[in-house]
Scaffold this motif. Structure first.
Motif, PDB file in Angstrom:
ATOM      1  N   PRO A   1       2.229   8.963  16.411  1.00  0.00           N
ATOM      2  CA  PRO A   1       1.088   9.599  16.095  1.00  0.00           C
ATOM      3  C   PRO A   1       1.013  10.381  14.833  1.00  0.00           C
ATOM      4  O   PRO A   1       2.362  10.640  14.309  1.00  0.00           O
ATOM      5  N   GLN A   2      -0.093  10.950  14.229  1.00  0.00           N
ATOM      6  CA  GLN A   2      -0.162  11.720  13.099  1.00  0.00           C
ATOM      7  C   GLN A   2       0.356  13.120  13.764  1.00  0.00           C
ATOM      8  O   GLN A   2      -0.258  13.416  14.858  1.00  0.00           O
ATOM      9  N   SER A   3       1.057  13.884  13.083  1.00  0.00           N
ATOM     10  CA  SER A   3       1.743  15.077  13.883  1.00  0.00           C
ATOM     11  C   SER A   3       2.435  15.819  12.636  1.00  0.00           C
ATOM     12  O   SER A   3       3.153  15.270  11.796  1.00  0.00           O
TER      13      SER A   3
ATOM     14  N   LYS B   1       0.791  -1.143  -0.045  1.00  0.00           N
ATOM     15  CA  LYS B   1      -0.042  -0.079   0.004  1.00  0.00           C
ATOM     16  C   LYS B   1       0.969   1.287   0.044  1.00  0.00           C
ATOM     17  O   LYS B   1       1.797   1.263   0.697  1.00  0.00           O
ATOM     18  N   GLY B   2       0.455   2.077  -0.738  1.00  0.00           N
ATOM     19  CA  GLY B   2       1.273   3.537  -0.709  1.00  0.00           C
ATOM     20  C   GLY B   2       0.683   4.406   0.267  1.00  0.00           C
ATOM     21  O   GLY B   2      -0.285   4.356   0.862  1.00  0.00           O
ATOM     22  N   GLY B   3       1.880   5.304   0.632  1.00  0.00           N
ATOM     23  CA  GLY B   3       1.591   6.489   1.482  1.00  0.00           C
ATOM     24  C   GLY B   3       1.344   6.099   2.838  1.00  0.00           C
ATOM     25  O   GLY B   3       0.822   6.918   3.675  1.00  0.00           O
ATOM     26  N   VAL B   4       1.731   4.912   3.525  1.00  0.00           N
ATOM     27  CA  VAL B   4       1.419   4.637   4.421  1.00  0.00           C
ATOM     28  C   VAL B   4       2.603   4.989   5.764  1.00  0.00           C
ATOM     29  O   VAL B   4       2.490   4.765   6.848  1.00  0.00           O
TER      30      VAL B   4
ATOM     31  N   GLN C   1      10.546   7.156  -6.713  1.00  0.00           N
ATOM     32  CA  GLN C   1      10.088   8.553  -6.130  1.00  0.00           C
ATOM     33  C   GLN C   1      11.198   9.143  -5.667  1.00  0.00           C
ATOM     34  O   GLN C   1      11.208  10.151  -5.169  1.00  0.00           O
TER      35      GLN C   1
ATOM     36  N   ARG D   1      -1.288   2.583   8.028  1.00  0.00           N
ATOM     37  CA  ARG D   1      -2.094   3.679   8.771  1.00  0.00           C
ATOM     38  C   ARG D   1      -3.418   3.121   9.063  1.00  0.00           C
ATOM     39  O   ARG D   1      -3.839   2.148   8.460  1.00  0.00           O
TER      40      ARG D   1
ATOM     41  N   ASN E   1       1.318   3.860  12.099  1.00  0.00           N
ATOM     42  CA  ASN E   1       1.895   5.326  11.707  1.00  0.00           C
ATOM     43  C   ASN E   1       0.745   5.985  11.690  1.00  0.00           C
ATOM     44  O   ASN E   1      -0.428   5.875  11.237  1.00  0.00           O
ATOM     45  N   ALA E   2       1.089   7.365  12.003  1.00  0.00           N
ATOM     46  CA  ALA E   2      -0.131   8.393  11.775  1.00  0.00           C
ATOM     47  C   ALA E   2      -1.194   8.182  12.283  1.00  0.00           C
ATOM     48  O   ALA E   2      -2.482   8.214  11.782  1.00  0.00           O
TER      49      ALA E   2
ATOM     50  N   LYS F   1       6.377   4.384   4.654  1.00  0.00           N
ATOM     51  CA  LYS F   1       7.605   3.594   4.614  1.00  0.00           C
ATOM     52  C   LYS F   1       8.706   4.389   4.521  1.00  0.00           C
ATOM     53  O   LYS F   1       9.855   4.144   5.137  1.00  0.00           O
TER      54      LYS F   1
HETATM   55  N1  LIG Z   1       3.408  10.233  11.670  1.00  0.00           N
HETATM   56  C1  LIG Z   1       2.882  11.116  10.520  1.00  0.00           C
HETATM   57  N2  LIG Z   1       2.488  12.267  10.800  1.00  0.00           N
HETATM   58  C2  LIG Z   1       2.124  13.155   9.933  1.00  0.00           C
HETATM   59  N3  LIG Z   1       2.557  12.956   8.580  1.00  0.00           N
HETATM   60  C3  LIG Z   1       3.084  11.720   8.168  1.00  0.00           C
HETATM   61  C4  LIG Z   1       3.192  10.885   9.238  1.00  0.00           C
HETATM   62  N4  LIG Z   1       3.923   9.825   8.552  1.00  0.00           N
HETATM   63  C5  LIG Z   1       3.786   9.968   6.915  1.00  0.00           C
HETATM   64  N5  LIG Z   1       3.283  11.274   6.985  1.00  0.00           N
HETATM   65  C6  LIG Z   1       3.178  11.916   5.834  1.00  0.00           C
HETATM   66  O1  LIG Z   1       2.510  11.030   4.823  1.00  0.00           O
HETATM   67  C7  LIG Z   1       3.054  11.026   3.466  1.00  0.00           C
HETATM   68  C8  LIG Z   1       3.204   9.744   3.260  1.00  0.00           C
HETATM   69  O2  LIG Z   1       4.527   9.116   3.756  1.00  0.00           O
HETATM   70  P1  LIG Z   1       5.623   8.508   3.365  1.00  0.00           P
HETATM   71  O3  LIG Z   1       6.033   9.077   1.907  1.00  0.00           O
HETATM   72  O4  LIG Z   1       6.497   8.150   4.016  1.00  0.00           O
HETATM   73  O5  LIG Z   1       4.709   7.034   2.792  1.00  0.00           O
HETATM   74  P2  LIG Z   1       5.291   5.915   1.893  1.00  0.00           P
HETATM   75  O6  LIG Z   1       4.546   4.678   2.326  1.00  0.00           O
HETATM   76  O7  LIG Z   1       6.839   5.947   1.917  1.00  0.00           O
HETATM   77  O8  LIG Z   1       4.677   6.474   0.429  1.00  0.00           O
HETATM   78  P3  LIG Z   1       5.107   5.742  -0.900  1.00  0.00           P
HETATM   79  O9  LIG Z   1       4.181   4.485  -0.940  1.00  0.00           O
HETATM   80  O10 LIG Z   1       4.700   6.819  -2.125  1.00  0.00           O
HETATM   81  O11 LIG Z   1       6.506   5.477  -0.843  1.00  0.00           O
HETATM   82  C9  LIG Z   1       4.183  12.245   3.637  1.00  0.00           C
HETATM   83  O12 LIG Z   1       3.708  13.360   3.366  1.00  0.00           O
HETATM   84  C10 LIG Z   1       4.457  12.168   5.074  1.00  0.00           C
HETATM   85  O13 LIG Z   1       5.232  13.263   5.565  1.00  0.00           O
END
Ligand SMILES: Nc1ncnc2c1ncn2[C@@H]1O[C@H](COP(=O)(O)OP(=O)(O)OP(=O)(O)O)[C@@H](O)[C@H]1O
Ligand SMILES: [Mg+2]
Length: 289
Positions: A246-248, A11-14, A43, A180, A219-220, A16
């Motif tokens: 936490p989401q922060s 899953k994207g944007g979680v 990316q 997430r 996370n978040a 990682k």
């Molecule tokens: N704990 C958190 N609190 C607030 N924002 C967060 C938190 N964790 C991640 N984010 C934000 O969420 C977005 C996605 O995070 P990140 O790029 O680390 O995810 P990813 O799983 O690596 O995404 P991708 O699948 O695109 O590689 C980013 O903008 C990041 O700043």
């Protein structure tokens, strides 16, 4: 020899890349380990976070990146050290010293390179499945070259399931799975657990949690609402840290590049205690690092 950690979730944007960079900072500044982060995502988010935009562009210009390294190894046994950037990140340790954190940067050409690799191994009418296997071996052997260079190698995987991710999952002693707590995360964690263990879901569930090769991190996380229920459900079926991120906005802002190095407290602000708790619990879980 290095302890290989993959950070993965289809899953994207979680989180990682966020967790990969945080752990790279934590292991190098708090744990005084030699850390190498390998950015396996076109990316290149963790590279941009650890180098800032202009330094990252410079590394691309000089072909200091994972795509160039993997591609060059089709023709020559170039050492991985030739592609690595030292002194990555913008933090200091508690004594104000630069931590031993290096980076094998990502590259926008990473996906094209993976296609090229498949084409290379598909020559002479090699069946596709066999070519894919050769490709996976090529990746695994290339990434394994990092072993003598670091104490901890963190592989930030792209979303989805590429040959590069498959190789990272195979190589890793442990896979960190950030999620997430949203409605579809349970399905995503179930799926990645079967991919990591290479077994059907029921067989994965029959492995005692402490014997599984992965550990989940929530996370978040938002306080109140449904997040606790979703995390409890996932933790019931999958090994999951009790500590959560936490989401922060302090986490989100931590990835703005700073030309001046900062302490971890300055970098992570109000989220530093949560990061410390995640790091400490992860260390206990990993044991061998
Ligand atoms: N704990 C958190 N609190 C607030 N924002 C967060 C938190 N964790 C991640 N984010 C934000 O969420 C977005 C996605 O995070 P990140 O790029 O680390 O995810 P990813 O799983 O690596 O995404 P991708 O699948 O695109 O590689 C980013 O903008 C990041 O700043
Ligand atoms: Mg990412």
């Amino acid at each position: 020899m290095a302890y290989f950690l993959a950070v993965a979730n289809r899953k994207g944007g979680v989180g990682k890349s966020t967790i990969s960079v945080m752990l790279a900072h934590a292991f190098s500044t708090w744990g005084y380990k030699r850390v190498l982060l390998i950015d396996l995502d076109a990316q290149s988010n963790s590279s941009l976070i650890l180098l800032g935009g202009s330094q990252w562009i410079e590394t691309q210009r000089k072909s200091l990146n994972v795509a160039a390294f993997i591609e060059d190894r089709m023709y020559a046994m170039n050492p991985i050290a030739d592609y690595i950037v030292g002194k990555a990140g913008d933090v200091t340790d508690a004594q104000g010293r630069v931590p031993t954190l290096s980076l094998l940067p990502g590259s926008l050409a990473f996906e094209d390179m993976q296609d090229e690799l498949i084409t290379h191994y598909s020559r002479h009418n090699t069946p596709f499945r066999q070519a894919k296997l050769k490709c996976a071996n090529h990746f695994r052997q290339a990434l394994a070259m990092a072993a003598p260079l670091a104490d901890v190698v963190i592989m930030d995987c792209a979303p989805g399931l590429s040959n590069a991710t498959a190789a990272a999952l195979a190589l890793a002693a442990k896979v960190v799975v950030p999620f997430r707590p949203d409605a579809v995360s349970e399905f995503a964690v179930d799926r990645i657990s079967t991919i990591i263990e290479g077994k059907g879901y029921d067989d994965v569930m029959s492995i005692p949690p402490e014997k599984r090769r992965y550990i989940c991190i929530a996370n978040a996380v938002r306080s109140g609402g449904k997040d606790d229920t979703i995390i409890d459900t996932i933790a019931f079926n999958h090994p999951t840290l009790a500590a959560r991120m936490p989401q922060s906005t302090d986490v989100a802002n931590a990835f703005d590049w700073s030309d001046e190095r900062q302490t971890m407290d300055e970098k992570y602000g109000g989220s530093v205690a949560a990061l410390r708790a995640v790091y400490d619990e992860l260390l206990t879980t990993l044991g061998a690092v």
